[in-house]
Design a protein around this motif. Structure first.
Motif, PDB file in Angstrom:
ATOM      1  N   LEU A 176      31.373  36.329 -20.608  1.00 57.03           N
ATOM      2  CA  LEU A 176      30.724  35.332 -19.760  1.00 57.03           C
ATOM      3  C   LEU A 176      29.380  35.865 -19.295  1.00 57.03           C
ATOM      4  CD1 LEU A 176      34.026  34.765 -17.928  1.00 57.03           C
ATOM      5  CD2 LEU A 176      32.749  32.823 -18.837  1.00 57.03           C
ATOM      6  N   GLY A 177      28.331  35.158 -19.623  1.00 60.37           N
ATOM      7  CA  GLY A 177      26.998  35.571 -19.212  1.00 60.37           C
ATOM      8  C   GLY A 177      26.772  35.305 -17.736  1.00 60.37           C
ATOM      9  N   VAL A 178      26.009  36.187 -17.091  1.00 54.84           N
ATOM     10  CA  VAL A 178      25.737  36.022 -15.658  1.00 54.84           C
ATOM     11  C   VAL A 178      24.282  36.290 -15.324  1.00 54.84           C
ATOM     12  CG1 VAL A 178      28.090  36.460 -14.852  1.00 54.84           C
ATOM     13  CG2 VAL A 178      26.521  38.388 -15.223  1.00 54.84           C
ATOM     14  N   TRP A 231      40.550  29.186 -16.014  1.00 58.17           N
ATOM     15  CA  TRP A 231      39.914  30.487 -15.819  1.00 58.17           C
ATOM     16  C   TRP A 231      40.775  31.323 -14.873  1.00 58.17           C
ATOM     17  CZ3 TRP A 231      37.699  32.525 -11.243  1.00 58.17           C
ATOM     18  CH2 TRP A 231      36.992  33.716 -11.433  1.00 58.17           C
ATOM     19  N   TYR A 263      25.583  31.972 -17.342  1.00 53.88           N
ATOM     20  CA  TYR A 263      26.826  31.477 -16.752  1.00 53.88           C
ATOM     21  C   TYR A 263      27.673  30.620 -17.676  1.00 53.88           C
ATOM     22  CZ  TYR A 263      24.547  33.293 -12.649  1.00 53.88           C
ATOM     23  OH  TYR A 263      23.904  34.117 -11.773  1.00 53.88           O
ATOM     24  N   TYR A 264      27.867  31.081 -18.910  1.00 51.01           N
ATOM     25  CA  TYR A 264      28.767  30.405 -19.820  1.00 51.01           C
ATOM     26  C   TYR A 264      29.411  31.435 -20.731  1.00 51.01           C
ATOM     27  CZ  TYR A 264      25.610  31.004 -23.837  1.00 51.01           C
ATOM     28  OH  TYR A 264      24.852  31.533 -24.836  1.00 51.01           O
ATOM     29  N   SER A 265      30.428  30.999 -21.467  1.00 54.46           N
ATOM     30  CA  SER A 265      31.117  31.895 -22.379  1.00 54.46           C
ATOM     31  C   SER A 265      30.558  31.731 -23.779  1.00 54.46           C
ATOM     32  CB  SER A 265      32.615  31.616 -22.391  1.00 54.46           C
ATOM     33  OG  SER A 265      33.237  32.423 -23.358  1.00 54.46           O
ATOM     34  N   TRP A 324      34.644  34.237 -27.694  1.00 56.39           N
ATOM     35  CA  TRP A 324      36.058  34.158 -27.336  1.00 56.39           C
ATOM     36  C   TRP A 324      36.883  34.967 -28.328  1.00 56.39           C
ATOM     37  CZ3 TRP A 324      38.079  30.318 -23.721  1.00 56.39           C
ATOM     38  CH2 TRP A 324      37.081  29.516 -23.141  1.00 56.39           C
ATOM     39  N   TYR A 338      36.594  39.280 -10.016  1.00 57.42           N
ATOM     40  CA  TYR A 338      36.514  37.925  -9.458  1.00 57.42           C
ATOM     41  C   TYR A 338      37.725  37.168  -9.984  1.00 57.42           C
ATOM     42  CZ  TYR A 338      31.846  39.769  -9.200  1.00 57.42           C
ATOM     43  OH  TYR A 338      30.777  40.594  -8.966  1.00 57.42           O
ATOM     44  N   TYR A 339      38.457  36.512  -9.087  1.00 63.32           N
ATOM     45  CA  TYR A 339      39.721  35.882  -9.475  1.00 63.32           C
ATOM     46  C   TYR A 339      39.777  34.414  -9.079  1.00 63.32           C
ATOM     47  CZ  TYR A 339      41.276  40.760  -9.914  1.00 63.32           C
ATOM     48  OH  TYR A 339      41.396  42.086 -10.261  1.00 63.32           O
ATOM     49  N   ILE A 375      41.109  33.750 -19.740  1.00 60.81           N
ATOM     50  CA  ILE A 375      41.311  32.306 -19.633  1.00 60.81           C
ATOM     51  C   ILE A 375      42.641  32.011 -20.313  1.00 60.81           C
ATOM     52  CG2 ILE A 375      40.442  30.080 -20.448  1.00 60.81           C
ATOM     53  CD1 ILE A 375      37.642  32.060 -20.446  1.00 60.81           C
ATOM     54  N   SER A 398      37.569  37.481 -13.888  1.00 53.16           N
ATOM     55  CA  SER A 398      36.584  38.217 -14.668  1.00 53.16           C
ATOM     56  C   SER A 398      36.346  39.584 -14.063  1.00 53.16           C
ATOM     57  CB  SER A 398      35.259  37.459 -14.712  1.00 53.16           C
ATOM     58  OG  SER A 398      35.422  36.156 -15.181  1.00 53.16           O
ATOM     59  N   TYR A 402      43.372  33.884 -23.603  1.00 50.75           N
ATOM     60  CA  TYR A 402      42.134  34.228 -24.290  1.00 50.75           C
ATOM     61  C   TYR A 402      41.329  35.226 -23.453  1.00 50.75           C
ATOM     62  CZ  TYR A 402      42.772  29.869 -26.988  1.00 50.75           C
ATOM     63  OH  TYR A 402      43.248  28.861 -27.793  1.00 50.75           O
ATOM     64  N   TYR A 451      29.932  39.372 -17.693  1.00 47.58           N
ATOM     65  CA  TYR A 451      31.267  39.623 -17.184  1.00 47.58           C
ATOM     66  C   TYR A 451      32.227  39.458 -18.356  1.00 47.58           C
ATOM     67  CZ  TYR A 451      29.630  38.908 -12.329  1.00 47.58           C
ATOM     68  OH  TYR A 451      28.978  38.983 -11.123  1.00 47.58           O
TER      69      TYR A 451
END
Lengths: 124, 110
Positions: free
Chosen positions: A100-102, A49, A109-111, A114, A60-61, A39, A52, A96, A35
């Motif tokens: 973001l991995g999914v 956050w 599930y992390y960034s 950046w 997604y908000y 941020i 995305s 920023y 995603y």
């Protein structure tokens, strides 16, 4: 090497719409297992956050901002964008963009990347 | 509303060990929230330290380790150095494409 760069006005008037774009280089935005997110960080405060988007257009908000936020993606330009409506001084922040991995286990599930961030000030 | 809690500030002596934590205002943090940790120095974007609870990001020294301690995610720094002085943030995946950051911990090394 993936690179993200934010761009947009540094000054927005109260009640107007903040618009920022994140340009992705060194890789494609059209990847299933990531995603692309926004941020923000008000001066002297922590990270928040905002939301995305997936290259498919799914969004997604943050519930606290959902009524004012739209995030969109332009795969032809390898960019994604943020619009925040009806801004006030409380929206003054460094914004920023990030990847973001999914997908487990490849990008769980992390960034991992950046942008440098861009300061947006809301003031008349 | 989900609130992710971190110690606002922490102090550690050079060479010492410090554990920063990341919890919920209600409930427990588990690996299913994929806790990740970031450090940030003034004027710079956050840099990824740890993900999936205990996996170090590329280039992060093994002085940094992640775990679940009780009902919180934890970041432990052993052999603290002066340049570990930073703000540290945790981030939790809440499911359905949403994330939440903790309020951050300002770490002082003195």
């Amino acid at each position: 090497h993936l690179h993200l760069q934010e761009s947009g006005p540094g000054l927005v008037k109260p009640s107007e719409t903040l618009s920022l774009t994140c340009t992705v280089s060194g890789g494609s935005i059209s990847t299933t297992n990531y995603y692309w997110g926004w941020i923000r960080q008000p001066p002297g405060k922590g990270l928040e956050w905002i939301g995305s988007v997936h290259y498919s257009g799914s969004t997604y908000y943050n519930p606290s901002l959902k009524s004012r936020v739209t995030i969109s993606v332009d795969t032809s330009e390898n960019q994604f964008s943020l619009k925040l409506r009806s801004v006030t001084a409380a929206d003054t922040a460094v914004y920023y963009c990030a990847r973001l991995g999914v997908e487990v286990p490849a990008a769980p599930y992390y960034s991992d990347c950046w942008g440098q961030g861009t300061l947006v000030t809301v003031s008349s | 509303q989900t609130v992710v809690t971190q110690e606002p500030s922490f102090s550690v002596s050079p060479g010492g060990t410090v554990t920063l934590t990341c919890g919920f205002n209600s409930g427990s943090v588990s690996p299913n929230y994929y806790p990740s940790w970031y450090r940030q120095t003034p004027g710079q974007p956050p840099r990824t330290l740890m993900y999936s609870t205990n996996t170090r990001s590329s280039g992060v020294p093994d002085r940094f380790s992640g775990s679940i301690l009780g009902n919180k995610a934890a970041l432990t720094i052993t052999g603290a150095q002066a340049d570990d002085e930073s703000d540290y943030y945790c981030m939790l995946y809440m499911g359905s494409g949403t994330w939440v950051f903790g309020g951050g911990t300002k770490l002082t090394v003195l």
